[in-house]
Design a protein around this motif. Structure first.
Motif, short mmCIF file in Angstrom:
data_model
loop_
_atom_site.label_atom_id
_atom_site.label_comp_id
_atom_site.label_asym_id
_atom_site.label_seq_id
_atom_site.Cartn_x
_atom_site.Cartn_y
_atom_site.Cartn_z
N GLY A 1 6.80 -2.16 -2.46
CA GLY A 1 7.61 -3.32 -2.18
C GLY A 1 6.74 -4.46 -1.68
O GLY A 1 5.60 -4.26 -1.22
N GLN A 2 7.25 -5.70 -1.74
CA GLN A 2 6.45 -6.85 -1.39
C GLN A 2 6.01 -6.82 0.07
O GLN A 2 4.88 -7.19 0.39
N SER A 3 6.87 -6.39 0.97
CA SER A 3 6.50 -6.32 2.39
C SER A 3 5.32 -5.38 2.60
O SER A 3 4.38 -5.68 3.34
N ASN A 4 5.35 -4.23 1.94
CA ASN A 4 4.25 -3.27 2.06
C ASN A 4 2.96 -3.85 1.48
O ASN A 4 1.86 -3.63 2.02
N LEU A 5 3.07 -4.58 0.37
CA LEU A 5 1.89 -5.17 -0.25
C LEU A 5 1.25 -6.21 0.68
O LEU A 5 0.03 -6.28 0.80
N ILE A 6 2.09 -7.02 1.34
CA ILE A 6 1.56 -8.03 2.26
C ILE A 6 0.86 -7.35 3.43
O ILE A 6 -0.25 -7.73 3.83
N ARG A 7 1.51 -6.31 3.98
CA ARG A 7 0.92 -5.60 5.12
C ARG A 7 -0.42 -4.96 4.74
O ARG A 7 -1.41 -5.05 5.47
N LEU B 1 11.59 -1.94 -4.03
CA LEU B 1 11.27 -3.27 -4.54
C LEU B 1 12.44 -4.20 -4.19
O LEU B 1 13.31 -4.47 -5.01
N ASN B 2 12.42 -4.68 -2.95
CA ASN B 2 13.55 -5.50 -2.48
C ASN B 2 13.75 -6.75 -3.31
O ASN B 2 14.88 -7.16 -3.58
N GLU B 3 12.60 -7.37 -3.73
CA GLU B 3 12.74 -8.63 -4.48
C GLU B 3 13.47 -8.40 -5.80
O GLU B 3 14.26 -9.24 -6.25
N GLN B 4 13.22 -7.24 -6.44
CA GLN B 4 13.91 -6.97 -7.71
C GLN B 4 15.34 -6.50 -7.46
O GLN B 4 16.24 -6.81 -8.24
N GLU B 5 15.56 -5.76 -6.38
CA GLU B 5 16.92 -5.33 -6.05
C GLU B 5 17.82 -6.54 -5.81
O GLU B 5 18.99 -6.55 -6.23
#
Length: 618
Positions: free
Chosen positions: A23-29, A235-239
């Motif tokens: 997910g995007q949050s995990n990628l940023i972290r 994947l929150n952004e896609q959800e």
């Protein structure tokens, strides 16, 4: 401003998106943790460029900060790919702020840099981003030409799945076979490179394709699979966008559409996808308005107004941060060369003037965008103040005419489809039963064709201006004809029709207009009658007027529904779609053109009475 379908899968700078799916949050972290340990300058620039891209859907200020920092370092170290990557990210941010010309300028610079580096994957990717910006400018010709240019390269990169998917989505003229071809090509390439995000995007494309072909259950299943996978991989952004697709899927069922639109907004709000909040709230507002609950409409409008105000403040902060950064950079440049010779100082002054001019142009551009937001806020305030006013009646007479076909032929078509489905699912019917079914289908099709021809001829006459055709009409017989068309609605509910109009009652009027009104009032009465109920048609007359009344035994209507019944925005009953509001509005329009009036009231002890009066003679 609606969220464009599938845009989240296509606009982001995908050159940084390879690796384990997260997910995007995990990628940023993970990228921030990696950044603290990177010692190589080139690796550091690549990492902060990636952070800029990952932040673009969450915080445009942070995205701009990282990408400008990357561009500064890459310029100083003469690392052209780092500069191009940063320009690509900044261009994406500008596009999301509505600064399309600035975005295209940076994308052109990035394209030139990638071409010089013979980086075919990023050349294709930037070309696709340029296509998306032109699409936002409603220049579909340039958008499609750019996508065709990418496809013609025949590149073997995974970016081609993005090109095929965008082309399928942007080209509304594709045949079914061509659409299926591009969907299959997208899936094939995404599978080869294990691009799970794109595979989820392909499922949404396929869901839309199946929906257009009328394969509704298959479409919903594919959409459900895509949503399940997005949730599986967090994947929150896609959800968020898949939930928004569900809202579009149920656009004719406002309750369901509102549920998914609200879920999409809440998920975006909880996970910090601030860029998506305004368009998602606009979807929530549109579906809330269809339901007609005044308090909820005002509540959503206030929430939207607050969100737009916050976005306007963010835009002002965005301008301030960008200007402050450029001023600091300009000051540093002055201090670093203040001791150089006079010729260098002259060039420095020229450079400062150019930068200042650019900043002034940039500030003016952002000021225009800010004014646009303020204008939208003002418009929203006016809409709230005018919420209780009656909406202006109709679009254009010509547009309303075309709505008749969809409304008038829906019931017989559903009935015919039901018979066909019954025949298909029950092969054990006897020959006599099958012949009876065939006869029913043939009769309904013939009746619909005859009605279609009559209405089409009438519509053609109206396109050149309203024309009234007076005939001598037996009202009892008119309702008998209309009842035959509505009967498929009545039979399953065992509704009895009582035509109490004497056969000697006649009127001189336009038959097609009057029959349209009769069919719609009978259809509404059947829709809201209980099982085993009775629909009564009666009339009274005096020296000048004939009054027709259609009474059902349903549950009646509240005062709010009655007051808005004949306007396009009315929600007639809990399950009525927007077409019913259009049809009743047109009934009112037609009766007025016939020189009469139409109204409704509740019956005692229950039910509703729809009545209209027309002159005895034209």
């Amino acid at each position: 401003m609606r969220l464009p379908k599938l845009l989240p899968y296509f606009l982001p700078v995908l050159l940084f998106c390879y690796g384990t799916i997260q997910g995007q949050s995990n990628l940023i972290r993970a990228e921030k943790q990696k950044l603290s340990s990177v010692k190589d300058s080139i690796g550091y620039i690549n990492s902060i460029n990636r952070l800029g891209m990952l932040y673009h859907m969450r915080n445009l200020d942070s995205a701009l900060y990282y990408s400008i920092k990357a561009k500064e370092m890459a310029t100083r170290l003469q690392y052209p790919k780092g500069v191009a990557d940063a320009d690509n990210v900044i261009a994406t941010i500008f596009a999301m702020r509505g600064m399309y010309q600035e975005s295209l300028q940076l994308l052109t610079q990035a394209l030139s840099a990638y071409s010089a580096q013979k980086d075919s994957a990023n050349v294709s990717q930037v070309t696709i981003n340029m296509s998306n910006v032109y699409g936002s400018l409603n220049d579909s010709t340039k958008a499609l030409n750019l996508l065709r240019q990418v496809i013609r390269t025949g590149s073997k990169d995974s970016i081609m799945s993005l090109a095929y998917a965008n082309y399928c989505m942007a080209n509304s003229t594709l045949s079914d076979d061509s659409s299926q071809y591009y969907i299959n090509k997208t899936r094939e390439i995404a599978s080869r490179y294990n691009d799970y995000r794109m595979l989820i995007g392909v499922k949404e494309l396929e869901s839309d394709f199946l929906l257009k072909k009328g394969r509704i259950k298959e479409s919903l299943k594919v959409l459900a699979d895509a949503l399940a996978e997005a949730r599986k991989y967090e994947l929150n952004e896609q959800e968020i966008y898949l939930l928004n697709s569900y809202a579009r899927y149920y656009k004719n069922q406002p309750d369901s559409a509102l549920h998914y639109a609200w879920s999409s907004y809440q998920l975006a709000k909880e996970n910090g996808y601030v860029v998506a909040l305004i368009p998602l709230l606009q979807d929530v507002l549109s579906f809330t308005e269809l339901l007609g609950n005044k308090d909820k409409i005002i509540s959503v409008q206030k929430l939207l107004e607050t969100t737009m105000a916050e976005e306007n403040e963010n835009l002002k902060k965005f301008v301030g941060d960008y200007i402050k950064y450029n001023i600091i950079q300009g000051d540093n440049a002055v201090l670093s060369i203040i001791n150089k010779n006079s010729k260098t100082k002259i060039w420095l002054l020229v450079s400062i003037c150019v930068v200042s001019l650019f900043l002034l142009l940039f500030m003016y551009r952002l000021y225009q965008v800010s004014r646009k937001h303020e204008s939208e806020l003002g418009k929203l305030n006016r809409q709230i103040l005018e919420q209780n006013k009656t909406l202006q009646a109709t679009d254009e007479f010509k547009n309303k005419l075309f709505s008749i076909l969809a409304h008038d032929f829906r019931t017989p078509l559903i009935s015919t489809i039901s018979i066909a489905g019954l025949m298909k699912d029950n092969p054990e019917f006897t020959k006599e039963e099958m012949e009876q079914f065939y006869g029913d289908i043939e009769k309904r099709a013939s009746d619909m064709l005859e009605s279609f021809d009559i209405i089409l001829q009438w519509i053609k006459q109206q396109l050149s201006g309203y024309q009234y055709k007076a005939e001598t009409l037996v009202l009892h017989d008119l309702f008998s004809e209309s009842a035959d068309i509505v009967m498929p609605q009545m039979i399953p509910k065992k509704i009895t029709l009582s035509n109490q109009i004497p056969k000697y009652v006649i009127a001189t009027s336009d038959k097609e207009m009057l029959q349209f009104v009769n069919r719609n009032l009978l259809s509404n009465a059947a829709k809201f009658s209980p099982e085993g109920g009775t629909i009564t048609i009666s009339c009274t007359q005096d020296d000048h007027l004939i009054t027709i009344s259609i009474t059902d035994e349903g549950r009646g209507m509240d005062e709010q529904t009655l007051s808005k019944l004949f306007s396009v925005s009315s929600n007639f009953g809990s399950s009525t779609q927007h077409g019913a509001g259009i049809a009743l509005s047109m009934c009112k329009d037609f009766i007025q053109k016939l020189g009469g009036r139409i109204w409704a009231q509740n019956a005692e002890p229950n039910g509703a009475i729809f009545s209209y009066s027309i002159p005895l003679k034209a």
